[in-house]
Design an enzyme around this catalytic site. Structure first.
Site, mmCIF file in Angstrom:
data_model
loop_
_atom_site.group_PDB
_atom_site.id
_atom_site.type_symbol
_atom_site.label_atom_id
_atom_site.label_comp_id
_atom_site.label_asym_id
_atom_site.label_seq_id
_atom_site.Cartn_x
_atom_site.Cartn_y
_atom_site.Cartn_z
ATOM 1 C CE LYS A 40 35.392 24.584 47.806
ATOM 2 N NZ LYS A 40 35.917 25.943 47.662
ATOM 3 C CG ASN A 41 32.669 27.068 45.465
ATOM 4 O OD1 ASN A 41 33.507 26.943 46.370
ATOM 5 N ND2 ASN A 41 32.924 26.776 44.198
ATOM 6 N NE ARG A 111 45.246 32.190 47.346
ATOM 7 C CZ ARG A 111 45.563 31.074 47.977
ATOM 8 N NH1 ARG A 111 44.673 30.125 48.162
ATOM 9 N NH2 ARG A 111 46.773 30.915 48.453
ATOM 10 C CG ASP A 135 44.810 29.619 43.832
ATOM 11 O OD1 ASP A 135 45.151 29.592 42.635
ATOM 12 O OD2 ASP A 135 43.638 29.718 44.198
ATOM 13 C CG ASP A 323 35.419 24.743 40.594
ATOM 14 O OD1 ASP A 323 36.391 24.676 41.348
ATOM 15 O OD2 ASP A 323 34.819 25.813 40.360
#
Ligand code: UD1
Length: 435
Positions: A40-41, A111, A135, A323
């Protein structure tokens, strides 16, 4: 009065009825293969980089997750076309002449969209991006992104909740980041690739996703050296072209199934995982008693005994990623002994432990430390997913909780996982999603 009361009850039961939830029963040992999806990142940043030049891009191995859909919406709002074609590929068409403005409605939901600022500014000489708010794990400042771009010659002002940047051509410069910020490194890299002359980023982030972005930019005709180390040198180029690229595997998704195996026991193959991107994590879970081995298909992980507690601290890559932390905390809740976890990146990233405590975990937090005393088993309870990783951490903790655990708000998990429930179920976990 009676009538009002009745209305209240029916509204509540209607709300419960439409709410998605994940139900987990105690499970294990797990066994089988999981195919790890694209990161994803990385995918989000590569999508942002597609704003740099016109043409048709193909990104392979892009996970079908909410954040990718949000980034697609953002690209479409800029004037691009994004289409998912079979086998995890996104076809992204940049027709040129984009409207360089990222609206609040999209930025507030994700974000990471701040990374369009650098490439849009470098390409169009102007860019307007809504200011991202905080967040669930604390404020997310963008001062380093802005300072880096200012060093290249951009000027910023903010009003009405937007940050607007302007420049008359960026000029390469030496930028020293105060902290190896992933987002700031990416924003500056994408701008510098179009600046005049050479840019050096010192104290750059070293995450594998940064190296993936550099590979992509170089494929487009950019000249980026040193990505993956603390010093990145970028020679600006006049022309870039649209290309095809495959996103690297998601080390955080791989870590989720690795930790699930640690908690539930068993033997699992993480197909496509890159052990070389996960060195410190593998070392840590090895200390906890898991067996791990790199093989040609990815990573083999096994756990056939009780986990032992360890201390750990999150750090920028190659340290233990922030993470990974929620999964490691879940492992420590059922390990023998006491572990101390220190969070060095995001201030509020222990908020979700209250949910683990509701499941019987023995955790005390003080500032950026958590002291976790392992218990033999957790106890199933209704809990709430507050963010992507915290939500996944609750799901895997539930594998070793007596009775049923109900994870509410699973849409947070959907932001970062394609098929978490299906994958765990295929490994033998007793898990289902109710819609
Ligand atoms: C990215 C990842 C996120 C991961 C994090 C750290 C994405 C979408 N997100 O986030 O999953 O947890 O890297 O590996 O890729 N900071 C500032 N000023 C800035 C920028 C950052 O003070 O201008 C601080 C942050 O508050 C934080 C630290 O620097 O304390 C690291 O942030 P950063 O590496 O930028 O994280 P993100 O890119 O937001």
């Amino acid at each position: 009065m009676k009538h009002l009361c009745f209305e209240g009850i029916s509204a509540l039961s209607e709300h419960n009825w439409i709410m998605d939830r994940i139900l987990v029963q105690p499970s294990g040992p797990l066994s089988g293969d999981v195919k790890i999806k694209g990161a994803k990142n990385s995918a989000l940043k590569l999508m942002a980089a597609c704003t740099l030049t016109e043409g048709t891009f193909r990104l392979n191995n892009v996970p079908d997750i909410t954040d990718v859909r949000l980034m697609s919406e953002l690209l479409v709002s800029l004037g691009m076309t994004v289409e998912r074609i079979p086998e995890s590929t996104l076809e992204i068409i940049n027709p040129g002449n984009l409207a360089p403005e990222a609206p609040y409605e999209l930025v507030e939901k994700m974000r990471a969209s701040i990374v369009v600022l650098g490439p849009l500014l470098a390409t169009y000489g102007t860019a307007k991006v809504a200011l991202p708010g905080g967040d669930d794990f604390g404020p997310r400042p963008i001062d380093m992104h802005l300072r880096g771009l200012e060093t290249l010659g951009a000027q910023f002002h903010s009003q009405h909740g937007y940050i607007e940047g302007n420049c008359e051509g960026l000029i390469g410069a030496r930028i020293v980041l105060e902290f190896p910020s992933v987002g700031a490194t990416e924003n500056v890299m994408m701008a510098a690739v179009r600046a005049k002359g050479e840019t050096t980023i010192e104290n750059a982030a070293r995450e594998p996703e940064i190296a993936d972005l550099a590979t992509f930019l170089n494929r487009m005709g950019g000249n980026v050296l040193g990505a993956g180390t603390s010093t990145i040198v970028i020679e600006g180029v006049d022309e870039l072209v649209a290309v095809e690229h495959s996103v690297i595997p998601d080390r955080i998704e791989a870590a989720t199934y690795l930790a699930a195996t640690g908690i539930a026991g068993g033997e699992v193959n993480l197909i496509g995982a890159r052990p070389d991107h996960m060195d410190m994590l593998c070392q840590k879970v090895g200390e906890m008693g898991m067996r791990i081995s790199a093989d040609p298909n990815g990573l083999w992980v096994m756990c056939n005994k009780d986990l032992q507690s360890v201390d750990l601290a999150t750090l920028p890559y190659p340290g233990i990623a922030t993470d990974y932390k929620p999964f490691l905390v879940s492992m420590l809740t059922v390990a023998s002994g006491v572990g101390i976890v220190t969070e060095n990146l995001f201030s509020g990233r222990f908020r979700y432990v209250d949910e683990l405590i509701r499941m019987g975990a023995d955790i005390r937090t003080e500032g950026h430390h958590a002291v976790i005393r392992g218990v033999r088993r957790l106890s199933g309870a209704p809990v709430r997913a507050h963010d992507i990783r915290a939500g996944a951490a609750l799901v895997i903790a539930a594998l070793k909780a007596d009775g049923e655990t109900e994870i509410r708000d699973p849409e947070h998990i959907d932001r970062g996982y394609e098929g978490l429930v299906e994958n765990l179920s295929s490994l033998g976990a007793d898990i289902q999603r109710l819609s």
